[in-house]
Design a protein around this motif. Structure first.
Motif, PDB file in Angstrom:
ATOM      1  N   SER A  52     138.697  -0.330  89.555  1.00 36.31           N
ATOM      2  CA  SER A  52     139.970  -0.491  89.210  1.00 36.31           C
ATOM      3  C   SER A  52     140.833   0.690  89.830  1.00 36.31           C
ATOM      4  CB  SER A  52     139.920  -0.434  87.641  1.00 36.31           C
ATOM      5  OG  SER A  52     139.482  -1.462  87.294  1.00 36.31           O
ATOM      6  N   LEU A  53     139.969   2.039  89.807  1.00 36.35           N
ATOM      7  CA  LEU A  53     140.531   3.254  90.320  1.00 36.35           C
ATOM      8  C   LEU A  53     140.743   3.180  91.574  1.00 36.35           C
ATOM      9  CD1 LEU A  53     141.686   6.023  89.639  1.00 36.35           C
ATOM     10  CD2 LEU A  53     139.221   6.965  89.730  1.00 36.35           C
ATOM     11  N   TYR A  54     139.852   2.511  92.444  1.00 42.40           N
ATOM     12  CA  TYR A  54     140.021   2.402  93.835  1.00 42.40           C
ATOM     13  C   TYR A  54     141.058   1.582  94.360  1.00 42.40           C
ATOM     14  CZ  TYR A  54     138.426   0.825  98.420  1.00 42.40           C
ATOM     15  OH  TYR A  54     138.436   0.601  99.942  1.00 42.40           O
ATOM     16  N   ARG A  55     141.122   0.378  93.484  1.00 41.32           N
ATOM     17  CA  ARG A  55     142.317  -0.416  93.942  1.00 41.32           C
ATOM     18  C   ARG A  55     143.750   0.254  93.665  1.00 41.32           C
ATOM     19  NH1 ARG A  55     139.924  -5.889  90.862  1.00 41.32           N
ATOM     20  NH2 ARG A  55     138.443  -6.420  92.665  1.00 41.32           N
ATOM     21  N   ALA A  56     143.741   1.058  92.349  1.00 34.40           N
ATOM     22  CA  ALA A  56     144.912   1.819  92.407  1.00 34.40           C
ATOM     23  C   ALA A  56     145.268   2.880  93.332  1.00 34.40           C
ATOM     24  CB  ALA A  56     144.802   2.643  90.910  1.00 34.40           C
ATOM     25  N   GLN A  57     144.279   3.512  93.797  1.00 36.70           N
ATOM     26  CA  GLN A  57     144.318   4.429  94.658  1.00 36.70           C
ATOM     27  C   GLN A  57     144.928   3.915  96.220  1.00 36.70           C
ATOM     28  OE1 GLN A  57     140.558   6.327  94.966  1.00 36.70           O
ATOM     29  NE2 GLN A  57     141.078   7.809  93.363  1.00 36.70           N
ATOM     30  N   LEU A  58     144.277   2.608  96.560  1.00 30.42           N
ATOM     31  CA  LEU A  58     144.628   1.966  97.865  1.00 30.42           C
ATOM     32  C   LEU A  58     146.107   1.567  97.739  1.00 30.42           C
ATOM     33  CD1 LEU A  58     141.715  -0.208  98.641  1.00 30.42           C
ATOM     34  CD2 LEU A  58     142.234   1.917  99.557  1.00 30.42           C
TER      35      LEU A  58
ATOM     36  N   ALA B 256     142.328   8.338 106.437  1.00 32.97           N
ATOM     37  CA  ALA B 256     141.428   9.110 105.871  1.00 32.97           C
ATOM     38  C   ALA B 256     141.608   8.973 104.275  1.00 32.97           C
ATOM     39  CB  ALA B 256     141.563  10.664 106.261  1.00 32.97           C
ATOM     40  N   ALA B 257     142.351   8.905 103.605  1.00 31.69           N
ATOM     41  CA  ALA B 257     142.462   8.737 102.383  1.00 31.69           C
ATOM     42  C   ALA B 257     141.746   7.411 101.813  1.00 31.69           C
ATOM     43  CB  ALA B 257     143.879   8.715 101.745  1.00 31.69           C
ATOM     44  N   ARG B 258     142.118   6.208 102.455  1.00 32.78           N
ATOM     45  CA  ARG B 258     141.256   4.987 102.240  1.00 32.78           C
ATOM     46  C   ARG B 258     139.701   5.117 102.225  1.00 32.78           C
ATOM     47  NH1 ARG B 258     145.329   2.685 105.446  1.00 32.78           N
ATOM     48  NH2 ARG B 258     146.944   1.572 104.275  1.00 32.78           N
ATOM     49  N   ALA B 259     139.315   5.933 103.362  1.00 29.57           N
ATOM     50  CA  ALA B 259     137.841   6.230 103.393  1.00 29.57           C
ATOM     51  C   ALA B 259     137.272   6.889 102.440  1.00 29.57           C
ATOM     52  CB  ALA B 259     137.503   6.956 104.742  1.00 29.57           C
ATOM     53  N   GLU B 260     137.877   7.922 101.944  1.00 28.23           N
ATOM     54  CA  GLU B 260     137.607   8.894 100.992  1.00 28.23           C
ATOM     55  C   GLU B 260     137.493   8.054  99.586  1.00 28.23           C
ATOM     56  OE1 GLU B 260     136.127  12.073  98.762  1.00 28.23           O
ATOM     57  OE2 GLU B 260     136.050  11.652 100.824  1.00 28.23           O
ATOM     58  N   ALA B 261     138.330   7.280  99.240  1.00 27.57           N
ATOM     59  CA  ALA B 261     138.186   6.490  98.210  1.00 27.57           C
ATOM     60  C   ALA B 261     137.345   5.310  98.188  1.00 27.57           C
ATOM     61  CB  ALA B 261     139.804   5.673  97.955  1.00 27.57           C
ATOM     62  N   ALA B 262     136.833   4.800  99.350  1.00 32.42           N
ATOM     63  CA  ALA B 262     135.716   3.908  99.490  1.00 32.42           C
ATOM     64  C   ALA B 262     134.373   4.624  99.372  1.00 32.42           C
ATOM     65  CB  ALA B 262     135.725   3.399 100.819  1.00 32.42           C
ATOM     66  N   ARG B 263     134.303   5.970  99.677  1.00 36.95           N
ATOM     67  CA  ARG B 263     133.136   6.775  99.438  1.00 36.95           C
ATOM     68  C   ARG B 263     132.708   6.802  97.994  1.00 36.95           C
ATOM     69  NH1 ARG B 263     134.270   9.283 104.440  1.00 36.95           N
ATOM     70  NH2 ARG B 263     135.473  10.898 103.381  1.00 36.95           N
ATOM     71  N   ARG B 264     134.060   7.214  97.242  1.00 39.12           N
ATOM     72  CA  ARG B 264     134.024   7.378  95.662  1.00 39.12           C
ATOM     73  C   ARG B 264     133.397   6.024  95.157  1.00 39.12           C
ATOM     74  NH1 ARG B 264     139.674  10.972  94.747  1.00 39.12           N
ATOM     75  NH2 ARG B 264     139.057  12.535  96.008  1.00 39.12           N
ATOM     76  N   LEU B 265     133.812   5.007  95.577  1.00 36.91           N
ATOM     77  CA  LEU B 265     133.407   3.511  95.033  1.00 36.91           C
ATOM     78  C   LEU B 265     132.051   3.410  95.152  1.00 36.91           C
ATOM     79  CD1 LEU B 265     134.180   1.116  93.628  1.00 36.91           C
ATOM     80  CD2 LEU B 265     134.879   0.104  95.670  1.00 36.91           C
ATOM     81  N   LEU B 266     131.609   3.689  96.301  1.00 40.47           N
ATOM     82  CA  LEU B 266     130.262   3.645  96.630  1.00 40.47           C
ATOM     83  C   LEU B 266     129.335   4.545  95.850  1.00 40.47           C
ATOM     84  CD1 LEU B 266     130.231   3.492 100.474  1.00 40.47           C
ATOM     85  CD2 LEU B 266     129.784   1.426  99.040  1.00 40.47           C
TER      86      LEU B 266
END
Length: 366
Positions: free
Chosen positions: A38-44, A63-73
């Protein structure tokens, strides 16, 4: 049996309390993963809005989208967490913890079963004091008697039992009080009176006091053959400076002793020492010629006594040394041979051999 059930329940509860968080760690992880999505979607969405308002450039947005993806993983467990622990390592840690928590109580139970006393019932001191005295150790038996006497102070038999114990333990004041209580609450007897006198003497550092003499005198009145009372009365005479009376008393005591009396050796040693000291004081006051004759007379008397009735190793040793000092080596050699015939144990014979070497009488050795 009830106490073992309580211990088992408590142990099980402790193990369950420790294992419960470990078994539910994955559920918490899944909940954390759902929150992370949920947080990842909000960040996107936030990144897209910042890009539309031109607050960030296209490169920064990517770059921000890649960092958010890594956090989700990481939150979903597909990568190693910050602590470096993966899902497989977490499972191994849980299994190890469960095994350790289960084995420790079992190991403790096995050790106690092998070296402990699980079959013995719980028994406080008051209950143990009522148990069979033959199965108790000495300290417990003594405590049992003392407890009994505290509740029954007029038990003369109990006091007569515990008094000699106190005497052997060196508790002379306690022994004197116990002997006095046994006499006071029971019928006076010679042994109790002699024990009371001995306890009072030892409590006074070996001095036969007036109260001790009274006890010994009463003991002899009840039993004229009481060896302990007669021995201490003789010591009392010696302490008064009346050596002849003490010597006479000790001789009389030995004269009435049984051949196998265990105390006769100690009495004989005391008598010999006292006789030697008395004779030495008397001889020193004589003229030289008379002094030599007196010494020879004493040595001849000792030789006759040992030849007739035998004696101890110290007596034979004293005779042989005296004869050598007097210059009568032939008599010393004869005494050495006779001593070997009378004293047949190995230790005494070894002492005689050493004495022969020391006095140059070795040629008489067989």
């Amino acid at each position: 049996m009830l106490i073992w059930i309580i211990f088992a329940v408590m142990t099980g509860a402790a193990i369950f309390a420790l294992l419960w968080p470990l078994s539910h760690g994955r559920v918490a992880a899944l909940a954390d993963a759902a929150d992370a999505t949920s947080l990842y979607r909000a960040q996107l969405g936030e990144i897209d809005r910042d890009l539309a308002r031109r607050l960030i450039g296209p490169g920064e947005a990517e770059a921000a989208r890649a960092e958010a993806a890594r956090r989700l993983l990481r939150a979903s467990g597909d990568e190693t967490d910050p602590a470096g622990e993966t899902e497989s390592s977490l499972r191994r840690r849980r299994a190890t913890s469960a095994l350790a928590l289960s084995c420790v109580p079992l190991l403790a139970l096995l050790v106690y079963g092998a070296y402990g006393s699980p079959g013995n019932p719980d028994q406080p001191l008051s209950a143990r004091l009522q148990a069979d005295p033959s199965r108790q150790d000495f300290a417990l038996a003594l405590s049992r008697i003392e407890t009994h006497l505290a509740n029954n102070p007029s038990d003369a038999k109990g006091w007569s039992v515990i008094a000699p114990v106190y005497l052997r333990q060196g508790r002379y004041d306690d022994a004197a009080n116990a002997f006095a209580a046994a006499i006071r609450h029971g019928e006076p007897n010679s042994e109790a009176l002699a024990g009371l006198g001995e306890a009072r003497t030892l409590a006074a550092g070996g001095v036969v006091t007036a109260s001790a003499r009274e006890s010994f005198a009463e003991a002899v009145k009840l039993d004229q053959k009481n060896a302990r009372a007669r021995f201490f009365l003789a010591i009392g005479k010696e302490q008064d400076g009346d050596a002849p009376a003490a010597i006479t008393a000790l001789r009389d005591l030995l004269g009435t002793a049984a051949p196998d009396a265990p105390w006769s050796a100690a009495v004989r040693q005391r008598l010999e020492r006292l006789e030697a000291e008395t004779a030495g004081r008397a001889i020193t006051s004589l003229a030289p010629a008379d002094r030599q004759a007196a010494i020879r007379s004493m040595v001849d008397g000792l030789a006759q006594r040992l030849k007739a009735g035998g004696g101890t190793l110290p007596e034979w040793t004293r005779l042989i040394r005296s004869q050598v000092v007097l210059g009568d080596r032939t008599a010393a050699m004869d005494a050495l041979a006779m001593a070997r015939e009378r004293l047949t144990d190995a230790a005494a014979l070894a002492e005689l051999d050493a004495l022969a070497v020391e006095l140059s009488l070795k040629e008489t050795a067989p």
